[in-house]
Design a protein around this motif. Sequence first.
Motif, PDB file in Angstrom:
ATOM      1  N   VAL A 199       0.847  -1.200   0.000  1.00 60.73           N
ATOM      2  CA  VAL A 199       0.000   0.000   0.000  1.00 60.73           C
ATOM      3  C   VAL A 199       0.883   1.251   0.000  1.00 60.73           C
ATOM      4  O   VAL A 199       0.619   2.215  -0.726  1.00 60.73           O
ATOM      5  CB  VAL A 199      -0.947  -0.013   1.217  1.00 60.73           C
ATOM      6  N   PHE A 200       1.958   1.194   0.772  1.00 58.81           N
ATOM      7  CA  PHE A 200       2.843   2.363   0.816  1.00 58.81           C
ATOM      8  C   PHE A 200       3.693   2.494  -0.456  1.00 58.81           C
ATOM      9  O   PHE A 200       3.971   3.601  -0.898  1.00 58.81           O
ATOM     10  CB  PHE A 200       3.693   2.345   2.085  1.00 58.81           C
ATOM     11  N   THR A 201       4.071   1.369  -1.023  1.00 58.88           N
ATOM     12  CA  THR A 201       4.809   1.465  -2.293  1.00 58.88           C
ATOM     13  C   THR A 201       3.929   2.129  -3.352  1.00 58.88           C
ATOM     14  O   THR A 201       4.386   2.983  -4.114  1.00 58.88           O
ATOM     15  CB  THR A 201       5.218   0.059  -2.785  1.00 58.88           C
ATOM     16  N   TYR A 202       2.663   1.735  -3.385  1.00 55.17           N
ATOM     17  CA  TYR A 202       1.744   2.348  -4.361  1.00 55.17           C
ATOM     18  C   TYR A 202       1.533   3.824  -4.048  1.00 55.17           C
ATOM     19  O   TYR A 202       1.453   4.648  -4.952  1.00 55.17           O
ATOM     20  CB  TYR A 202       0.387   1.627  -4.350  1.00 55.17           C
ATOM     21  N   LEU A 203       1.430   4.136  -2.744  1.00 52.80           N
ATOM     22  CA  LEU A 203       1.268   5.555  -2.402  1.00 52.80           C
ATOM     23  C   LEU A 203       2.504   6.340  -2.856  1.00 52.80           C
ATOM     24  O   LEU A 203       2.389   7.440  -3.384  1.00 52.80           O
ATOM     25  CB  LEU A 203       1.027   5.729  -0.892  1.00 52.80           C
ATOM     26  N   ASP A 204       3.685   5.733  -2.691  1.00 52.94           N
ATOM     27  CA  ASP A 204       4.908   6.389  -3.187  1.00 52.94           C
ATOM     28  C   ASP A 204       4.805   6.681  -4.683  1.00 52.94           C
ATOM     29  O   ASP A 204       5.287   7.696  -5.157  1.00 52.94           O
ATOM     30  CB  ASP A 204       6.143   5.491  -2.964  1.00 52.94           C
ATOM     31  N   TYR A 255      -3.124  14.486   7.835  1.00 53.08           N
ATOM     32  CA  TYR A 255      -1.675  14.350   7.581  1.00 53.08           C
ATOM     33  C   TYR A 255      -1.262  15.416   6.593  1.00 53.08           C
ATOM     34  O   TYR A 255      -1.994  15.714   5.643  1.00 53.08           O
ATOM     35  CB  TYR A 255      -1.345  12.975   6.992  1.00 53.08           C
ATOM     36  N   GLU A 256      -0.073  15.956   6.827  1.00 44.66           N
ATOM     37  CA  GLU A 256       0.344  16.987   5.874  1.00 44.66           C
ATOM     38  C   GLU A 256       1.101  16.393   4.700  1.00 44.66           C
ATOM     39  O   GLU A 256       1.235  17.024   3.659  1.00 44.66           O
ATOM     40  CB  GLU A 256       1.154  18.077   6.562  1.00 44.66           C
ATOM     41  N   SER A 257       1.584  15.161   4.881  1.00 48.40           N
ATOM     42  CA  SER A 257       2.332  14.554   3.778  1.00 48.40           C
ATOM     43  C   SER A 257       2.354  13.043   3.948  1.00 48.40           C
ATOM     44  O   SER A 257       1.968  12.513   5.002  1.00 48.40           O
ATOM     45  CB  SER A 257       3.776  15.059   3.791  1.00 48.40           C
ATOM     46  N   LEU A 258       2.860  12.376   2.917  1.00 50.55           N
ATOM     47  CA  LEU A 258       2.989  10.920   2.986  1.00 50.55           C
ATOM     48  C   LEU A 258       3.984  10.529   4.078  1.00 50.55           C
ATOM     49  O   LEU A 258       3.789   9.528   4.782  1.00 50.55           O
ATOM     50  CB  LEU A 258       3.418  10.383   1.616  1.00 50.55           C
ATOM     51  N   ASP A 259       5.022  11.318   4.246  1.00 49.72           N
ATOM     52  CA  ASP A 259       6.004  11.020   5.296  1.00 49.72           C
ATOM     53  C   ASP A 259       5.359  11.029   6.676  1.00 49.72           C
ATOM     54  O   ASP A 259       5.640  10.159   7.509  1.00 49.72           O
ATOM     55  CB  ASP A 259       7.163  12.027   5.250  1.00 49.72           C
ATOM     56  N   ALA A 260       4.486  11.992   6.912  1.00 50.28           N
ATOM     57  CA  ALA A 260       3.813  12.079   8.218  1.00 50.28           C
ATOM     58  C   ALA A 260       2.930  10.844   8.426  1.00 50.28           C
ATOM     59  O   ALA A 260       2.866  10.275   9.520  1.00 50.28           O
ATOM     60  CB  ALA A 260       2.989  13.352   8.294  1.00 50.28           C
TER      61      ALA A 260
END
Length: 375
Positions: A257-262, A277-282
């Motif tokens: 899921v996170f790879t796809y979000l990347d 969340y302000e970003s994917l990193d957060a």
Amino acid sequence: MKKIILTGDRPTGRLHLGHFVGSLRRRVELQNSGEFDKIFIMIADAQALTDNADNPEKVRQNIIEVALDYLSCGIDPARSTIFVQSYVTELCELAFYYMNLVTVARLQRNPTVKTEIKMRGFSEEVADGDTTQRKGIPVGFFTYPISQASDITAFKATTVPVGEDQEPMIEQTREIVHKFNSVYGQTLVEPQILLPENRACLRLPGTDGKAKMSKSLGNCIYLSDTEKEVKQKVMGMYTDPNHLRIEDPGQVEGNCVFTYLDAFCRPEHFEKYLPEYESLDAMKEHYRRGGLGDVKCKKLLIAILNEMLEPIRERRKYWEQNIEQVYRILEEGSKTARAAAAETLNDVRNAMKINYFDDRELIAAQAEQYKQQSK
Ligand code: TRP
């Protein structure tokens, strides 16, 4: 020097998100940038036959599917030439000459060929009465990197936007170009590969977390999947098997899921779908700490994918009702492509000096030689 793109896909099925982030999305951007003098996009039916000799009907049926996917993604036939490989018969002639510039050992070392030999089971033993025999590697398959070098050089391509798995093919093409130019003089153009910038896009994993999205593994999300299918597939996606309860700390690496979000998520998506969340990193940080459930992450991904795929689906619906027009686009494109390849072939024949009948000097010299001899 002119900037020219040549790229393509084998018509063995509909195109999926792996194709999209690996190359398709980029092609549309490059097309719309207006930076290129010419863009050729090839449906590689002849190459598809090199490992589908037992199923030519599959290839035949999928030419239209790939064309529909191209048009749906925004490849514009007014700006890009979409064509069918087998119609450009000049490609075969080029390949035939290039074959003399490549050794069997070099083909055997091509990493993509090696992997595919295993994948396709060409090296497997099969029972044959009391003995076993190897299934064997079709010659056409074995030499397809050479045919791919023809595809690229026939259009004097400077730029080849493809996925990472195609790197050995471009490398081999560059070697052939070097060799040809050093034997026959500067004739062919050396192409550059253009890979996706983002690591997640280099090789998008399948929904099962396996290395690559691939039709045979049944782990693909297709560009033509419905909203419902996308939702189902994402909901069933592989995450972190140790992240059982929401409070548990979770792993982001190797979590599909996170790879796809990347690969798909942009900053503005958070504002729109998950303003907490302000970003994917957060968001990743929260997942790592624990307290963020898989379902919430998946829902974000579903929203992003469906937003992205909606205009593609809409365009597909239009073109699906205009199949005859799509075939006409391919036919026109194939004529244009053929004319371009014929020019290169002419250059090649001249460089190789196999244009005997146009070679007045050769004919005159030999005529003179025999006259002298008979005196
Ligand atoms: N090998 C590519 C694939 O498997 C298809 C292809 C054939 C191609 N000829 C090409 C890609 C030339 C780029 C350039 O998808």
